[in-house]
Design a protein around this motif. Sequence first.
Motif, PDB file in Angstrom:
ATOM      1  N   GLY B   3       0.806  -1.199   0.000  1.00  0.00           N
ATOM      2  CA  GLY B   3       0.000   0.000   0.000  1.00  0.00           C
ATOM      3  C   GLY B   3       0.837   1.245   0.000  1.00  0.00           C
ATOM      4  O   GLY B   3       2.057   1.198  -0.225  1.00  0.00           O
ATOM      5  N   ILE B   4       0.155   2.361   0.210  1.00  0.00           N
ATOM      6  CA  ILE B   4       0.810   3.666   0.259  1.00  0.00           C
ATOM      7  C   ILE B   4       0.587   4.273   1.631  1.00  0.00           C
ATOM      8  O   ILE B   4      -0.544   4.298   2.124  1.00  0.00           O
ATOM      9  CB  ILE B   4       0.232   4.606  -0.815  1.00  0.00           C
ATOM     10  CG1 ILE B   4       0.489   4.044  -2.201  1.00  0.00           C
ATOM     11  CG2 ILE B   4       0.849   5.987  -0.688  1.00  0.00           C
ATOM     12  CD1 ILE B   4      -0.021   4.923  -3.310  1.00  0.00           C
ATOM     13  N   THR B   5       1.659   4.749   2.222  1.00  0.00           N
ATOM     14  CA  THR B   5       1.581   5.361   3.544  1.00  0.00           C
ATOM     15  C   THR B   5       1.912   6.840   3.445  1.00  0.00           C
ATOM     16  O   THR B   5       2.985   7.204   2.954  1.00  0.00           O
ATOM     17  CB  THR B   5       2.570   4.693   4.520  1.00  0.00           C
ATOM     18  OG1 THR B   5       2.266   3.305   4.611  1.00  0.00           O
ATOM     19  CG2 THR B   5       2.455   5.318   5.903  1.00  0.00           C
ATOM     20  N   GLN B   6       0.980   7.666   3.889  1.00  0.00           N
ATOM     21  CA  GLN B   6       1.209   9.107   3.935  1.00  0.00           C
ATOM     22  C   GLN B   6       1.324   9.545   5.392  1.00  0.00           C
ATOM     23  O   GLN B   6       0.581   9.087   6.253  1.00  0.00           O
ATOM     24  CB  GLN B   6       0.060   9.871   3.279  1.00  0.00           C
ATOM     25  CG  GLN B   6      -0.012   9.726   1.791  1.00  0.00           C
ATOM     26  CD  GLN B   6      -1.056  10.646   1.185  1.00  0.00           C
ATOM     27  OE1 GLN B   6      -1.992  10.211   0.548  1.00  0.00           O
ATOM     28  NE2 GLN B   6      -0.869  11.943   1.395  1.00  0.00           N
ATOM     29  N   SER B   7       2.259  10.458   5.629  1.00  0.00           N
ATOM     30  CA  SER B   7       2.387  11.012   6.980  1.00  0.00           C
ATOM     31  C   SER B   7       2.881  12.444   6.901  1.00  0.00           C
ATOM     32  O   SER B   7       3.594  12.813   5.958  1.00  0.00           O
ATOM     33  CB  SER B   7       3.357  10.157   7.820  1.00  0.00           C
ATOM     34  OG  SER B   7       4.649  10.182   7.269  1.00  0.00           O
ATOM     35  N   PRO B   8       2.508  13.285   7.872  1.00  0.00           N
ATOM     36  CA  PRO B   8       1.541  12.969   8.925  1.00  0.00           C
ATOM     37  C   PRO B   8       0.110  13.027   8.386  1.00  0.00           C
ATOM     38  O   PRO B   8      -0.117  13.523   7.291  1.00  0.00           O
ATOM     39  CB  PRO B   8       1.790  14.079   9.951  1.00  0.00           C
ATOM     40  CG  PRO B   8       2.216  15.250   9.119  1.00  0.00           C
ATOM     41  CD  PRO B   8       3.018  14.666   7.986  1.00  0.00           C
ATOM     42  N   LYS B   9      -0.839  12.565   9.151  1.00  0.00           N
ATOM     43  CA  LYS B   9      -2.237  12.632   8.741  1.00  0.00           C
ATOM     44  C   LYS B   9      -2.764  14.058   8.867  1.00  0.00           C
ATOM     45  O   LYS B   9      -3.552  14.509   8.046  1.00  0.00           O
ATOM     46  CB  LYS B   9      -3.082  11.683   9.596  1.00  0.00           C
ATOM     47  CG  LYS B   9      -4.512  11.525   9.100  1.00  0.00           C
ATOM     48  CD  LYS B   9      -5.209  10.403   9.833  1.00  0.00           C
ATOM     49  CE  LYS B   9      -6.662  10.274   9.381  1.00  0.00           C
ATOM     50  NZ  LYS B   9      -6.786   9.988   7.950  1.00  0.00           N
ATOM     51  N   TYR B  10      -2.330  14.746   9.924  1.00  0.00           N
ATOM     52  CA  TYR B  10      -2.713  16.146  10.135  1.00  0.00           C
ATOM     53  C   TYR B  10      -1.445  16.965  10.361  1.00  0.00           C
ATOM     54  O   TYR B  10      -0.543  16.512  11.061  1.00  0.00           O
ATOM     55  CB  TYR B  10      -3.627  16.307  11.352  1.00  0.00           C
ATOM     56  CG  TYR B  10      -4.927  15.548  11.228  1.00  0.00           C
ATOM     57  CD1 TYR B  10      -5.085  14.296  11.809  1.00  0.00           C
ATOM     58  CD2 TYR B  10      -6.002  16.085  10.526  1.00  0.00           C
ATOM     59  CE1 TYR B  10      -6.266  13.598  11.698  1.00  0.00           C
ATOM     60  CE2 TYR B  10      -7.195  15.391  10.410  1.00  0.00           C
ATOM     61  CZ  TYR B  10      -7.313  14.147  10.993  1.00  0.00           C
ATOM     62  OH  TYR B  10      -8.487  13.466  10.876  1.00  0.00           O
ATOM     63  N   LEU B  11      -1.427  18.161   9.781  1.00  0.00           N
ATOM     64  CA  LEU B  11      -0.248  19.008   9.911  1.00  0.00           C
ATOM     65  C   LEU B  11      -0.686  20.458   9.951  1.00  0.00           C
ATOM     66  O   LEU B  11      -1.543  20.880   9.170  1.00  0.00           O
ATOM     67  CB  LEU B  11       0.679  18.783   8.718  1.00  0.00           C
ATOM     68  CG  LEU B  11       2.032  19.484   8.726  1.00  0.00           C
ATOM     69  CD1 LEU B  11       2.859  19.037   9.925  1.00  0.00           C
ATOM     70  CD2 LEU B  11       2.785  19.169   7.437  1.00  0.00           C
ATOM     71  N   PHE B  12      -0.081  21.195  10.869  1.00  0.00           N
ATOM     72  CA  PHE B  12      -0.382  22.618  10.998  1.00  0.00           C
ATOM     73  C   PHE B  12       0.875  23.405  10.686  1.00  0.00           C
ATOM     74  O   PHE B  12       1.974  23.043  11.115  1.00  0.00           O
ATOM     75  CB  PHE B  12      -0.878  22.932  12.409  1.00  0.00           C
ATOM     76  CG  PHE B  12      -2.143  22.204  12.751  1.00  0.00           C
ATOM     77  CD1 PHE B  12      -2.100  20.961  13.346  1.00  0.00           C
ATOM     78  CD2 PHE B  12      -3.367  22.761  12.442  1.00  0.00           C
ATOM     79  CE1 PHE B  12      -3.265  20.276  13.649  1.00  0.00           C
ATOM     80  CE2 PHE B  12      -4.548  22.085  12.745  1.00  0.00           C
ATOM     81  CZ  PHE B  12      -4.488  20.840  13.346  1.00  0.00           C
TER      82      PHE B  12
END
Lengths: 110, 117
Positions: B3-12
């Motif tokens: 699969g594909i992993t994206q990080s971070p899920k939330y970013l400010f």
Amino acid sequence: SQQGEEDPQALSIQEGENATMNCSYKTSINNLQWYRQNSGRGLVHLILIRSNEREKHSGRLRVTLDTSKKSSSLLITASRAADTASYFCACKAAGNKLTFGGGTRVLVKP
Amino acid sequence: DGGITQSPKYLFRKEGQNVTLSCEQNLNHDAMYWYRQDPGQGLRLIYYSQIVNDFQKGDIAEGYSVSREKKESFPLTVTSAQKNPTAFYLCASSNRPQGAGGANVLTFGAGSRLTVL
């Protein structure tokens, strides 16, 4: 510029009913794909139809393609609450990138 | 599982800061893509890469930069030059580069939501 334009923008139906959404495009395509996106998540590929095909089925999904009208439709039969999502068409022209439409938001009420 | 992993899920992000979104895939796909999605809108292509050490601008590349040093990784940097960066960012990959005559089905990550404070 967006190649695919979905219609309607939003759709609300009762569980068990069928849901139909349409996609129109401007230039000749190699294939057309439909994706689903649950709220706040990534897109998931549902089905692909090539330019020389007129209809494809996958489970409760039925996709048609009319190249003379430059349009496609996605039919979800016997809808379920879990079908609540946004649905996007994506067009691929030969030699060009995959271009997504604005999506149809579907709400299936239990 | 592949699969594909994206990080971070939330970013400010504060105005004037650069931020980098990570995208890693273990599908052995050659091509990778970054899309931007605004609320209630479709996806717009930012950058794509068909092979390691090569990438092309998409429709809205201004204010963004990418690198493709490894097949598995395609990080996206949102620079301070991007005037309206608040959006949902989606990374995708495919096993055939766009532009080939055949089918090109994308596998997406779960997305990263960037908010500018």
